[in-house]
Design a protein around this motif. Sequence first.
Motif, short mmCIF file in Angstrom:
data_model
loop_
_atom_site.label_atom_id
_atom_site.label_comp_id
_atom_site.label_asym_id
_atom_site.label_seq_id
_atom_site.Cartn_x
_atom_site.Cartn_y
_atom_site.Cartn_z
N HIS B 263 49.78 33.33 -1.22
CA HIS B 263 50.25 32.57 -0.12
C HIS B 263 50.50 33.23 1.17
CE1 HIS B 263 51.46 28.54 1.20
NE2 HIS B 263 52.09 29.31 2.06
N HIS B 312 54.76 27.91 -5.95
CA HIS B 312 54.29 26.55 -5.90
C HIS B 312 52.92 26.29 -6.36
CE1 HIS B 312 53.13 27.00 -1.48
NE2 HIS B 312 52.15 27.50 -2.20
N HIS B 313 52.03 27.61 -6.57
CA HIS B 313 50.86 27.36 -7.14
C HIS B 313 50.97 27.66 -8.69
CE1 HIS B 313 48.64 28.38 -3.44
NE2 HIS B 313 49.72 28.90 -2.92
CU LIG Z 1 50.55 28.69 -1.45
#
Ligand SMILES: [Cu+2]
Lengths: 199, 653, 109
Positions: B263, B312-313
């Motif tokens: 991220h 969130h992945h």
């Molecule tokens: Cu991300």
Amino acid sequence: MSDSATTDHATTTGMSHNKLAMWVFLGSECLLFGALISTYLVYRGRFADGPAPGDIFDIPFTSVSSFVLLMSSLTMVLALSALQRGDIRNNRLWLLTTALLGSLFIGGQVYEFTTFFREGLGYTTSPFSSAFFTLTGFHGVHVSIGILMLMSMFISSLRGTLRKEHSETVEIIGLYWHFVDIIWIFIFTVIYLVPSPTS
Amino acid sequence: MTETTTVDDVVTQPLGVYTRPRGGTGWRDWITTVDHKKIGILYGVAALFFFVVGGIEALLIRLQLATPNGTVLGADMYNQVFTMHGVTMIFLAAMPLSAAFANYLIPLQIGARDVAFPRLNALSFWIFLAGGIVLNLSWVLGGAPDGGWFGYAPNTGIVFSPSAGMDFYALGLQITGVASLMSSINLTVTILNMRAPGMTLFRMPVFTWMMLVTQLLLVFAMPVIAVALFLLAFSRLFGAKFFDPAVGGDALLWQHLFWIFGHPEVYILILPSFGIISEVIPTFSRKPIFGYSFMVFSGIAIGFMGWGVWAHHMFVSGIGPISVAAFSLSTMFIAVPTGVKILNWMATMWGGRIKFSAPMLFAVGVVSMFTIGGLSGVTHAISPADTQQTDTYYIVAHFHYVIFGGIIFGLFAGLYFWWPKVFGHMLSDLVGKWNFWVMLVGFNLTFGPMHVLGLQGMSRRIDSYSPGFGFELWNMVSTVGSFLIALSVAIFVINVIVSAMKARGQAPCGPDPWDARSLEWLTPNPTPVHNFDEIPVVESLDEFWHRKYGTDEDGRIVRVASAEEVCEDGSAVGVHLPSPSFWPIVFASGLPFIALGLIFNLWLTVPGGLLVVMAIYAWIFEPVDDPDAAHGDHDDHGGDEAAADTTEEAPVV
Amino acid sequence: MSTTETTEEQEEVVHDDHDHPSDAKYFQIAIILGVLTALEVATYYVDIGPALIPTLMVMMVVKFFMVAAWFMHLRFDNSLFTKFFVSGLVLAVAVYVIALSTFEFWSKG
Ligand SMILES: [Cu+2]
Ligand code: HEM
């Protein structure tokens, strides 16, 4: 020549590029060792059919080698302070001592690894064994690189090219060395002293 | 001009057994250069090359998916092509293209003559190139990586991916990672430590600020992927058990490590583009950037918050409801600083006398397309929605809107904007406008329909689909669109070639073609080797602009000096510059041997290792500044810069 | 030379190497470090119950920061260095503690 060239040598913060770069690098290394340590912590209980950490760690032995590494930080800082005073002889002496203490630590690690191997803990035995050898191996490689740098300094000193005005170079190598020591302070407590799972 | 740069050939000198390169011309100059501008150009050329390679891979994907039951690529080949497409675009095209801008512009924007460690800079480039070569050698050495760009375990293990492809992935990316780490440390030190007098942090252009945040993200994120890749490599090469579920290895460990890096990486990719358009939009709106400090702080905030959202992945990876809820929330929050930036750009344009030249068109393209991508991003911050969207084409649509719309458009804005700075002539603005519109239409045709496909349920990473699901139309549209994108890139290439031919024999375009604002335009176009004749003393943000404009007695802004009066003419002589060196490229050339050795035959690591060790020691013995190239009237070469690149080594000069 | 104009960031800096501690001070620090290590190792032999882990952690942190502050001169040097190091450290601890939490490491070990 034009005057403008001379600004090349002043830095905005007043700190040398090299030292700043080393500190940035050490900040980065925190994330590297953090990842390795976390990997170990996740896997320390997953020893498959092989030995568990609690079965094989030899705390008294590791305590001694940890102490050796800790004291090498003292000799390192003494080497620096000698050079800063222009005391080439003591600088040389302490550089060599530091490298020797580091080598002693590495020797201990080699001994520890072979013992573990004989007790049935190979690199591919379990997630625990892979994680353990990878973490301590990375640390060992860092120490070894430090030893190489110290020896380069020592040789350079023998050739008379390591003088008071180079003390920053020694200081920067020292930063690296102390950092590696600090990481071991962490590893010694978290990996060895905190009770580990047994089988 | 200095001796350093005018002496044409390799000159023998008594430093040892080798001859040290001195400036010179032609290829020899390029492979030994330590000039941040040339290194920037090298990064740019390599990145655009890989961009075309990744683009061809994208076209292959689209050809395969144009109709149901496609037969262009087999399933196995399809896996390789989409994996290498993603890897190439991210690590070999977008990141190095940002590095190109960073290298070229940062020293100029802060008023410096070079970066803090010029040889290390060259080394970073060559190592990056070595990594790119290693990755792409896989095509001819038994198959490319096929585990997707994020290489989820245990799919990447020997069992499921028996070709050597994932070894190339692990080692090739490791090599490019080393390059990124070195260069990020170098540029961080440069920005903090080499600013011209008066250039306080809050007088730095937004571009430099965004680059600083980017470098810090790299400093802290690269080691994480380094560990992940080591674990993967050790598992595949030496049989380590990190990801072997049979004995308790955990697939989630890889996912965490990858996305803790991954991220921040997203922001590593986007912030440079944000920086570029923050220079372009004010220039073409003829207004200072709206809310400079908001711009800077939102960039810093993004840099911080980018570390708290990685899972969130992993909403569907089984990380537990509490983790999902927490990461869902943090992800929604990170939209705030991004929104601040969008509003600031719009406020900058508001009421400005906007001139829609090609760079501005691309910049506005970023603001609009990135917003679309950002909005679809918020829809998958909501984890229940994401459960439906993940691994479908909706995700592919989303990240192309941010990656292509946000990053590639921004980089093109930068290319058009700074082309005259770098090459001394403009790219045709008319062709540039065509370039933009064709790209914009093609881009939306390609990726817009993917939203629909995804919501219809078309999975990501499938090599074919059967007729009858309603996928046919939008896939065909998407493929047509992708060829329009290809056309737009061709237009760019033609623009480059034709503009260069037209410019041949003509005088350079003159200073300040855009009525720009920041310090780099103080130097003539193209930038002379020594950058500034006189290191400028900075008094304000937008220093260059303030030298051109003042206010009259009614407080109206009036021009007080022409560009010709303000700009330097590049005529300074005797400026002391770091000398070129062979060792960066020698060092880097050892790495592919080591990588191939680890994969195929350990003996190969020996020559590789020897090259590296030789280069390191030769490097140490070579002073940064060639003593013979100095001018003799000051003898301070042994100072802070002399040991510069040899941080950890003896000053055995 | 001397073109470095004074700006906000520049004022705090340029401590010279002269205020470095003396060798005696370094020995003193080393002795404390040694004693702490001995205490740490003692916990292996003496059962202190639930206080064990907190005790170990405190001693570790003290050792850690003593080396950083004295041997690495963070106490005396430019605060920028401390900032970089502490950023790396805090970031690493925060990120990996969260990651370990998602593995339920603290409850299950
Ligand atoms: Cu991300
Ligand atoms: C000509 C423009 C492009 C087209 C037509 C295109 C098309 C595609 C398609 C269809 C996929 C999905 C493959 C699949 O899941 O089966 C894909 C994946 C991907 N693309 Fe692109 N793309 C383009 C440009 C870019 C750019 C500029 C970037 C980044 C800078 C990029 C990064 C990626 C990534 C990271 C993936 C994921 C690969 C994976 O699943 O492992 N693409 N692309």
